[in-house]
Design an enzyme around this catalytic site. Sequence first.
Site, PDB file in Angstrom:
ATOM      1  CE  LYS A  38      29.023 -13.959  14.367  1.00  0.00           C
ATOM      2  NZ  LYS A  38      29.648 -13.373  15.567  1.00  0.00           N
ATOM      3  CE1 TYR A 264      12.038 -43.661  11.824  1.00  0.00           C
ATOM      4  CE2 TYR A 264      12.652 -41.334  11.770  1.00  0.00           C
ATOM      5  CZ  TYR A 264      12.604 -42.594  11.161  1.00  0.00           C
ATOM      6  OH  TYR A 264      13.127 -42.771   9.923  1.00  0.00           O
TER       7      TYR A 264
END
Length: 368
Positions: A38, A264
């Site tokens: 998965k 940032y």
Amino acid sequence: MPKASETVLEIDLKALEHNFDYLKSKINPNVKMLGVVKAFAYGSDAIEIAKFLQDLGIDYLAVAYTKEGVVLRESGVKVPILVLHPQLMNFKAIIDNCLEPSIYSSRVLNEFIGQADHLSQKEYPIHIKFNTGLNRLGFWENDVDHVISQLKATSSVKVKSIFSHLAASEDLLEKDFTLRQISDFTKSSEELINKLGYSSMRHMTNTSGILNYPEAHFDMVRTGIGLYGFGNSKSENKKLKPVASLKSVISQIHMIEKGESVGYNRSYQASGFEKTATIPIGHADGISRQFGNGKGFVFINGRKASIIGNVCMDMLMINVTDIECSEGDEVIVFDSSNTAENLAESVGTISYELITAVSQRVKRVFCR
Ligand SMILES: *Cc1c(COP(=O)(O)O)cnc(C)c1O
């Protein structure tokens, strides 16, 4: 492998084979093995891994959602595929693609029988899931009679296996709870088999269950993280080999002075003359912002460099003041010695979350 010259996820199929062999050595020869692929085979590459496991002789594969199984069928994977968490709207696709649903409630069973009837199926393989304490998906022990009455009223489906899932198989402090799950499952599954009147496979253990509870192997075991190289304990990790290595490269080096900021919101401020490096991997690639501001780290020329400032979408910056390095040098985010588990721990998470987060934007390369 040549050194990375861009961000790549290297997938070592030899390591996968080693892990497969190791896990096989932990089960009896008559016990089947299901490989869980998965989430892009835990963030690596579902198609390549499924095909490789198929070539190694895996008995079963499992995915979480239908779409994941359809992709495998379309790429030619032939082994049976269990869909662990199918949604009602996908039942036609399940049958059209010979996928086998986990059936976890009467509502789901009823709908699936309806679709199987509609498509004129006979004895279509389904897997009955019991909840024994995870309280996520599954029938309760006292649902058996109702399940039986639903099953006896149709010949369109047949119970190929009965299974459950352990809640804390890696935690030996929860041994009593796990043993209770095992005995409850033994009881419910026996009752279901007796009332069905035909035999059916049983399975319960994930990787840590395989390693810690041999008494719960039943007819098949399900392994995910173990195949990818983690055993949820120091001693088992030593026996397994991490399959995925996330590597990158230094794009640019900057020399900054005391008081200058990086990234940032200026969350990092240099305390003196410093050297920083910019790496082309960011939160959109799977290195979440949690790793920023000194928590996470990478390795350059064998030396550990911490991530400074906020992780950007496509890049992150590291402090390499004390590290001999140049633009173009290889950067190791995680590999078999600087493991994903260690990096995950730096932000309080687990290997599963870090490796499955590596986004599809990152190029996959295979070592065979
Ligand atoms: C994901 C999953 C597994 C695999 O667990 P690992 O700890 O990765 O081995 C097994 N069974 C079920 C039901 C799962 O959802």
